[in-house]
Design an enzyme around this catalytic site. Structure first.
Site, short mmCIF file in Angstrom:
data_model
loop_
_atom_site.label_atom_id
_atom_site.label_comp_id
_atom_site.label_asym_id
_atom_site.label_seq_id
_atom_site.Cartn_x
_atom_site.Cartn_y
_atom_site.Cartn_z
NE ARG A 131 -3.58 2.28 2.78
CZ ARG A 131 -4.18 3.50 3.21
NH1 ARG A 131 -2.69 3.44 3.68
NH2 ARG A 131 -4.42 4.19 3.32
CB SER A 137 -12.54 -0.93 1.20
OG SER A 137 -11.07 -1.25 1.02
CE LYS A 172 -9.52 4.81 4.41
NZ LYS A 172 -8.80 4.78 3.13
N1 TZP Z 1 -8.39 0.80 5.99
C1 TZP Z 1 -8.89 1.22 7.26
S1 TZP Z 1 -8.04 1.50 8.54
C2 TZP Z 1 -6.87 1.43 8.29
C3 TZP Z 1 -7.02 1.20 6.07
C4 TZP Z 1 -5.69 1.60 4.83
C5 TZP Z 1 -4.97 1.55 8.21
C6 TZP Z 1 -4.40 0.28 9.17
O1 TZP Z 1 -3.58 0.80 9.80
P1 TZP Z 1 -3.26 0.88 11.46
O2 TZP Z 1 -2.00 1.01 11.61
O3 TZP Z 1 -3.24 -0.75 11.66
O4 TZP Z 1 -4.19 0.61 12.47
#
Ligand code: TZP
Ligand code: MG
Length: 200
Positions: A29, A98, A125
């Site tokens: 990503r 998603s 995010k």
């Molecule tokens: N999509 C929903 S939450 C997220 C993404 C890409 C981020 C997740 O990152 P982390 O640091 O594991 O909370």
């Protein structure tokens, strides 16, 4: 494990540490790189995931996934529609979608898995939706049969309750990528996930 980069840590280094710590899937990503850089990094990730016998999923970009022979692609609401992606990629590629809540998860029929979240508040995010909590995960699990990969704010402190609630897997960024010792963090999380699954 979902890759990221930070000062002093590249996507490849984060992925390598996750692999050493037992990660079963790597999602690349990368919201910043040019198409050429995405391609080059994805190729490198394909090499190291193949050596480790681990799946590689590319976030957002079907073209990069196809070009490097990744195992699949992960698509959100701003990406190519699922049906078009399936037509291009065929049945053999993994396509993940998603979902930020139960309704979106229910609409994602036909996907190979749903990335459901954020479950908890996340530092990773900027435009994340409202966290749905364990309650949202439970509700989705009881009504959707597609495999659920929970994401968002998952750490060693809460990963077991997420697996116990019926998530088929978890996707993590900061719990590994921000750890002082990334390999150790990934090992601990892998152990906790496997233990929670064996108790279900
Ligand atoms: N999509 C929903 S939450 C997220 C993404 C890409 C981020 C997740 O990152 P982390 O640091 O594991 O909370
Ligand atoms: Mg996307």
């Amino acid at each position: 494990m979902v890759t990221t980069e930070s000062p002093g840590r590249t996507h490849i280094e984060v992925a390598q540490a996750a692999l050493e710590g037992g990660a079963k899937v790597i999602q690349y990503r990368d919201k910043n790189a040019s198409s050429r850089t995405l391609y080059e990094r994805a190729r490198e990730l394909r090499k190291i995931t193949r050596e480790a016998g681990v799946l590689l999923i590319i976030n957002d970009r079907l073209d990069i996934a196809l070009a490097v022979g990744a195992d699949g692609v992960h698509l959100g609401k701003d990406d190519m529609p699922f049906e078009s992606a399936r037509e291009i990629m065929g049945a053999s590629y993994i396509i993940g979608i998603s979902a930020t809540n139960y309704e979106e998860a229910a609409a994602a029929q036909g996907a190979d898995y749903i990335g459901l979240g954020p479950i908890y508040p996340t530092p990773s995010k900027d435009d994340a939706a409202e966290p749905i909590g364990l309650q949202g995960l439970n509700r989705t699990r009881s009504s959707v049969s597609v495999p659920i990969v929970a994401i968002g704010g998952i750490t060693a402190d809460n990963v077991e309750e997420i697996i116990t609630a019926g998530a088929d897997g978890v996707a993590l960024i900061s719990a590994v990528a921000s750890a002082q010792d990334m390999v150790h963090a990934a090992q601990t999380l892998t152990h906790l996930i496997e233990r929670a699954k064996s108790r279900r």
